[in-house]
Design an enzyme around this catalytic site. Structure first.
Site, PDB file in Angstrom:
ATOM      1  N   GLN A  31      56.023  29.941  25.085  1.00 42.62           N
ATOM      2  CA  GLN A  31      57.300  29.368  25.554  1.00 42.62           C
ATOM      3  C   GLN A  31      57.929  28.571  24.403  1.00 42.62           C
ATOM      4  O   GLN A  31      57.268  28.232  23.415  1.00 42.62           O
ATOM      5  CB  GLN A  31      57.035  28.433  26.739  1.00 42.62           C
ATOM      6  CG  GLN A  31      55.977  27.391  26.492  1.00 42.62           C
ATOM      7  CD  GLN A  31      55.151  27.033  27.734  1.00 42.62           C
ATOM      8  OE1 GLN A  31      55.552  27.218  28.882  1.00 42.62           O
ATOM      9  NE2 GLN A  31      53.947  26.520  27.492  1.00 42.62           N
ATOM     10  N   GLU A 105      44.683  24.226  30.231  1.00 45.28           N
ATOM     11  CA  GLU A 105      46.091  24.341  29.809  1.00 45.28           C
ATOM     12  C   GLU A 105      46.157  25.486  28.788  1.00 45.28           C
ATOM     13  O   GLU A 105      45.387  25.530  27.821  1.00 45.28           O
ATOM     14  CB  GLU A 105      46.544  23.022  29.182  1.00 45.28           C
ATOM     15  CG  GLU A 105      47.805  23.107  28.335  1.00 45.28           C
ATOM     16  CD  GLU A 105      49.006  23.639  29.081  1.00 45.28           C
ATOM     17  OE1 GLU A 105      49.335  23.059  30.144  1.00 45.28           O
ATOM     18  OE2 GLU A 105      49.595  24.634  28.614  1.00 45.28           O
ATOM     19  N   GLY A 138      44.574  29.563  32.863  1.00 51.88           N
ATOM     20  CA  GLY A 138      43.984  29.015  34.086  1.00 51.88           C
ATOM     21  C   GLY A 138      43.640  30.074  35.105  1.00 51.88           C
ATOM     22  O   GLY A 138      42.683  29.949  35.864  1.00 51.88           O
ATOM     23  N   ASP A 155      49.284  22.179  38.227  1.00 51.14           N
ATOM     24  CA  ASP A 155      50.470  21.508  37.685  1.00 51.14           C
ATOM     25  C   ASP A 155      51.142  22.482  36.716  1.00 51.14           C
ATOM     26  O   ASP A 155      51.089  22.325  35.489  1.00 51.14           O
ATOM     27  CB  ASP A 155      49.999  20.240  36.956  1.00 51.14           C
ATOM     28  CG  ASP A 155      51.152  19.438  36.422  1.00 51.14           C
ATOM     29  OD1 ASP A 155      50.909  18.536  35.580  1.00 51.14           O
ATOM     30  OD2 ASP A 155      52.310  19.720  36.811  1.00 51.14           O
ATOM     31  N   THR A 157      54.242  25.308  35.332  1.00 49.32           N
ATOM     32  CA  THR A 157      55.673  25.567  35.256  1.00 49.32           C
ATOM     33  C   THR A 157      56.049  26.422  36.466  1.00 49.32           C
ATOM     34  O   THR A 157      55.187  26.929  37.179  1.00 49.32           O
ATOM     35  CB  THR A 157      55.985  26.364  33.964  1.00 49.32           C
ATOM     36  OG1 THR A 157      54.951  27.346  33.761  1.00 49.32           O
ATOM     37  CG2 THR A 157      56.047  25.444  32.758  1.00 49.32           C
ATOM     38  N   ASP A 158      57.349  26.588  36.675  1.00 51.26           N
ATOM     39  CA  ASP A 158      57.787  27.474  37.769  1.00 51.26           C
ATOM     40  C   ASP A 158      57.356  28.897  37.435  1.00 51.26           C
ATOM     41  O   ASP A 158      57.072  29.224  36.287  1.00 51.26           O
ATOM     42  CB  ASP A 158      59.315  27.388  37.914  1.00 51.26           C
ATOM     43  CG  ASP A 158      59.730  26.108  38.627  1.00 51.26           C
ATOM     44  OD1 ASP A 158      60.925  25.803  38.679  1.00 51.26           O
ATOM     45  OD2 ASP A 158      58.828  25.401  39.139  1.00 51.26           O
TER      46      ASP A 158
HETATM   47  N1  SAM Z   1      53.425  17.713  34.450  1.00 52.33           N
HETATM   48  C1  SAM Z   1      54.647  18.439  34.401  1.00 52.33           C
HETATM   49  C2  SAM Z   1      55.715  17.801  35.189  1.00 52.33           C
HETATM   50  O1  SAM Z   1      55.713  16.573  35.335  1.00 52.33           O
HETATM   51  O2  SAM Z   1      56.572  18.548  35.669  1.00 52.33           O
HETATM   52  C3  SAM Z   1      54.480  19.839  34.955  1.00 52.33           C
HETATM   53  C4  SAM Z   1      54.613  20.861  33.979  1.00 52.33           C
HETATM   54  S1  SAM Z   1      53.271  21.084  32.875  1.00 52.33           S
HETATM   55  C5  SAM Z   1      54.031  20.761  31.379  1.00 52.33           C
HETATM   56  C6  SAM Z   1      53.165  22.821  33.131  1.00 52.33           C
HETATM   57  C7  SAM Z   1      52.145  23.461  32.231  1.00 52.33           C
HETATM   58  O3  SAM Z   1      51.639  24.676  32.802  1.00 52.33           O
HETATM   59  C8  SAM Z   1      52.676  23.863  30.857  1.00 52.33           C
HETATM   60  O4  SAM Z   1      52.071  23.050  29.878  1.00 52.33           O
HETATM   61  C9  SAM Z   1      52.278  25.344  30.696  1.00 52.33           C
HETATM   62  O5  SAM Z   1      51.888  25.680  29.383  1.00 52.33           O
HETATM   63  C10 SAM Z   1      51.140  25.432  31.694  1.00 52.33           C
HETATM   64  N2  SAM Z   1      50.795  26.803  32.129  1.00 52.33           N
HETATM   65  C11 SAM Z   1      51.638  27.801  32.492  1.00 52.33           C
HETATM   66  N3  SAM Z   1      50.934  28.907  32.804  1.00 52.33           N
HETATM   67  C12 SAM Z   1      49.604  28.594  32.642  1.00 52.33           C
HETATM   68  C13 SAM Z   1      48.377  29.314  32.814  1.00 52.33           C
HETATM   69  N4  SAM Z   1      48.363  30.606  33.230  1.00 52.33           N
HETATM   70  N5  SAM Z   1      47.207  28.665  32.571  1.00 52.33           N
HETATM   71  C14 SAM Z   1      47.205  27.365  32.165  1.00 52.33           C
HETATM   72  N6  SAM Z   1      48.327  26.625  31.962  1.00 52.33           N
HETATM   73  C15 SAM Z   1      49.518  27.252  32.210  1.00 52.33           C
END
Ligand code: SAM
Length: 280
Positions: A31, A105, A138, A155, A157-158
């Protein structure tokens, strides 16, 4: 002329943030990762074009995703976090007397970007001896994991790119298998205003496996439309059975700024116009 970032919520709707400074703008294998400074929310983490978190209001999101499930479980000791690269959720979880937190992550750049540019969000969470940070997918981790957990928190992303499988029924089934008999799961389930279909899909998939499914309504001012949801799924205890005074007793001393016993009750009792989305 100032630059503006537009976070597009639903059809024909966006929330805009004036960009006063750019600390990072880089492309990871997963991303676009940006850290910007805005007058209203301070420093913000942006993934692709979506606001993830900000120094001004990260506590709203992280407190409401962490504490309701951790208090619904009678005695959480082992916690799994999927996503959450900014470390804000991890920091909230570690306020509880847990023994071990595994955080999975996929994108190392998100962790590094937050530690470098918004270190107040993770604080010392990544250095806590109870933390194990794994940089991997994950979905695959949960599919192959043999360890048992008391609470799991997604936690993500969309649903786009690597996070699409994190909203699938198979993923929730794997999480059900990893959770103990009192297991509790909570997931980021999107906006009740312009992602009602996503909320319904998450609830439907979770109900396939869990006897108790409750969607909590909360406010994240930096998100388009402000209203947001987390959906909690439990093998046994119901968050509705947690009295406000019990919540206040167990979070006393944690210095929380959003979550209280009355907020717990309010989050589970949405206004009538949202009831069909959150309880349908
Ligand atoms: N804590 C944030 C908030 O306050 O909105 C939520 C978003 S957090 C940054 C979302 C994380 O999900 C991102 O760092 C992204 O890289 C991670 N992510 C997305 N797909 C993933 C996967 N398949 N396995 C692990 N992490 C993933």
């Amino acid at each position: 002329m100032a630059d503006w970032l537009w976070d597009h919520g639903g059809e024909g709707f966006a929330q805009a943030y004036r960009v006063d400074e750019v600390f990072l703008d880089a492309q990871s294998p997963y991303q676009r990762v940006r850290v910007i400074r805005t007058p209203m929310f301070g420093r913000m983490l942006i993934l692709d074009d979506a606001v993830q978190t900000s120094e001004a209001d990260e506590f709203c999101y992280h407190e409401m995703l962490a504490h309701p499930p951790l208090l619904t479980h009678p005695q959480p000791r082992r916690v799994l976090i999927i996503g959450g690269g900014d470390g804000g959720l991890l920091e909230e979880v570690l306020k509880h007397p847990v023994e071990r937190v595994v955080m999975v992550e996929i994108d190392r750049l998100v962790v590094d970007a937050t530690l470098r540019h918004i270190p107040e969000i993770p604080g010392r969470a990544f250095d806590d001896p109870r933390t194990e940070l794994r940089i991997e997918d994950g979905f695959a981790y949960v599919r192959d994991c043999q360890e048992r957990f008391d609470v799991a928190l997604v936690d993500s992303t969309d649903p786009q790119g690597p996070s699409v499988p994190l909203f699938g029924e198979a993923f929730y089934g794997d999480l059900f298998r990893l959770l103990g008999d009192d297991g509790v799961l909570a997931v980021q389930s999107g906006s009740p205003l312009y992602q009602a279909d996503l909320v319904s899909q998450v609830r439907r998939h979770l109900r396939t496996h869990f006897p108790v499914v409750r969607t909590l309504l909360t406010c994240v001012p930096s998100y388009p439309g402000v209203l947001w949801t987390f959906t909690l799924a439990s093998k046994r205890a119901d968050p509705l059975d947690l009295p406000p005074e019990a919540v206040d007793r167990r979070v006393a001393g944690m210095g929380l700024r959003y979550y209280t016993g009355l907020q717990h009750r309010a989050a589970l009792n949405p206004p009538p116009f949202l009831r069909s989305v959150l309880e349908g």
